[in-house]
Design an enzyme around this catalytic site. Structure first.
Site, PDB file in Angstrom:
ATOM      1  N   ASP A 200       0.811  -1.221   0.000  1.00  0.00           N
ATOM      2  CA  ASP A 200       0.000   0.000   0.000  1.00  0.00           C
ATOM      3  C   ASP A 200       0.843   1.270   0.000  1.00  0.00           C
ATOM      4  O   ASP A 200       0.328   2.368   0.151  1.00  0.00           O
ATOM      5  CB  ASP A 200      -0.963   0.008   1.193  1.00  0.00           C
ATOM      6  N   ARG A 201       2.160   1.105  -0.176  1.00  0.00           N
ATOM      7  CA  ARG A 201       3.115   2.210  -0.256  1.00  0.00           C
ATOM      8  C   ARG A 201       3.333   2.916   1.077  1.00  0.00           C
ATOM      9  O   ARG A 201       4.024   3.926   1.133  1.00  0.00           O
ATOM     10  CB  ARG A 201       2.727   3.232  -1.316  1.00  0.00           C
ATOM     11  N   LEU A 202       2.771   2.412   2.151  1.00  0.00           N
ATOM     12  CA  LEU A 202       3.098   2.912   3.487  1.00  0.00           C
ATOM     13  C   LEU A 202       4.303   2.114   3.985  1.00  0.00           C
ATOM     14  O   LEU A 202       4.209   1.302   4.909  1.00  0.00           O
ATOM     15  CB  LEU A 202       1.885   2.789   4.424  1.00  0.00           C
TER      16      LEU A 202
END
Length: 237
Positions: A200-202
């Site tokens: 989720d790119r976190l």
């Protein structure tokens, strides 16, 4: 790009990273010392068949004129002192380090979705240690190092072949290859950051720092006390 050529849709490229259940958390770090974390991550990289050269890392230097340059090197030793690589002392990287010893090193282990970023000061190791490692290398690699004036202009590929042939002729089949203008650098880090990708790119980023009075920044909320003079903190991705 020439007219009519197909464009690679780089903006559409997406790679699946780790899931949230596999997040890299502070609780996962048993010993709050970045060398211990690096050792654990490197051991896993060494056991991962898809990673062919786990010791390959990008080395960034900056010239006296402030121009950055970047290239891949093979890190040959990683200890509590730092990270050691070898090169020709007449190369561009060596000239950069002579005028500006601050460097950065980045490892990227794609199959693990992990990266390690290091900043520190590079210094030459002893001639004795350089010579010891030099003679541990395959003889062909020793001769190659002696034949190549790294980063200097040469007239052709055949020039290198001719120099190599001349060295082989001079030394014979068993002659010891003398140490050329070549040796090791030890990078003593004051910053080591561990990155693990999340789908989720976190992404997870945990950074260790030491020196310069960083321990006075410890508040146990954003900056935490580590071991052996290190502090650590989580950064937003």
């Amino acid at each position: 790009m020439s007219q009519g050529a197909s464009e690679v849709p780089l903006s559409a490229l997406r790679l699946k990273y780790c899931e949230r259940k596999d997040a890299f958390l502070e609780d996962n770090i048993k010993v709050k010392n970045p060398f211990c974390v690096f050792r654990d991550w490197l051991e896993l990289a060494l056991k991962t068949p898809e990673i062919l050269e786990p010791n390959a890392a990008a080395l960034a230097t900056v010239s006296a004129e402030g121009r950055p340059s970047n290239r891949y090197v093979l890190v040959k030793e990683a200890t509590a002192e730092g990270f050691t690589f070898f090169t020709n002392y007449g190369s561009r990287k060596a000239e950069d380090i002579k005028s500006n010893p601050y460097v950065a090193i980045s490892f990227y282990w794609l199959p693990l979705r992990r990266s390690v970023r290091i900043e520190g000061v590079a210094e030459k190791i002893s001639v004795e240690d350089s010579l010891k490692y030099f003679h541990q290398r395959p003889r062909a690699s020793q001769i190659g190092a002696a034949a190549s004036p790294q980063s200097q202009r040469i007239p052709s590929r055949s020039y290198l072949d001719d120099v190599e042939a001349a060295i082989k002729l001079e030394l014979g089949p068993d002659g010891e290859v003398p140490l050329p203008n070549w040796g090791g650098y030890l990078v003593r880090p004051d910053l080591i950051e561990f990155w693990q990708g999340q789908t989720d790119r976190l992404h997870d980023r945990i950074r260790f720092r030491r020196g310069g009075g960083v321990e006075s920044e410890v508040d146990s909320k954003l900056v935490h006390k580590g071991e052996d003079g290190w502090v650590y903190e989580r950064l937003a991705p």
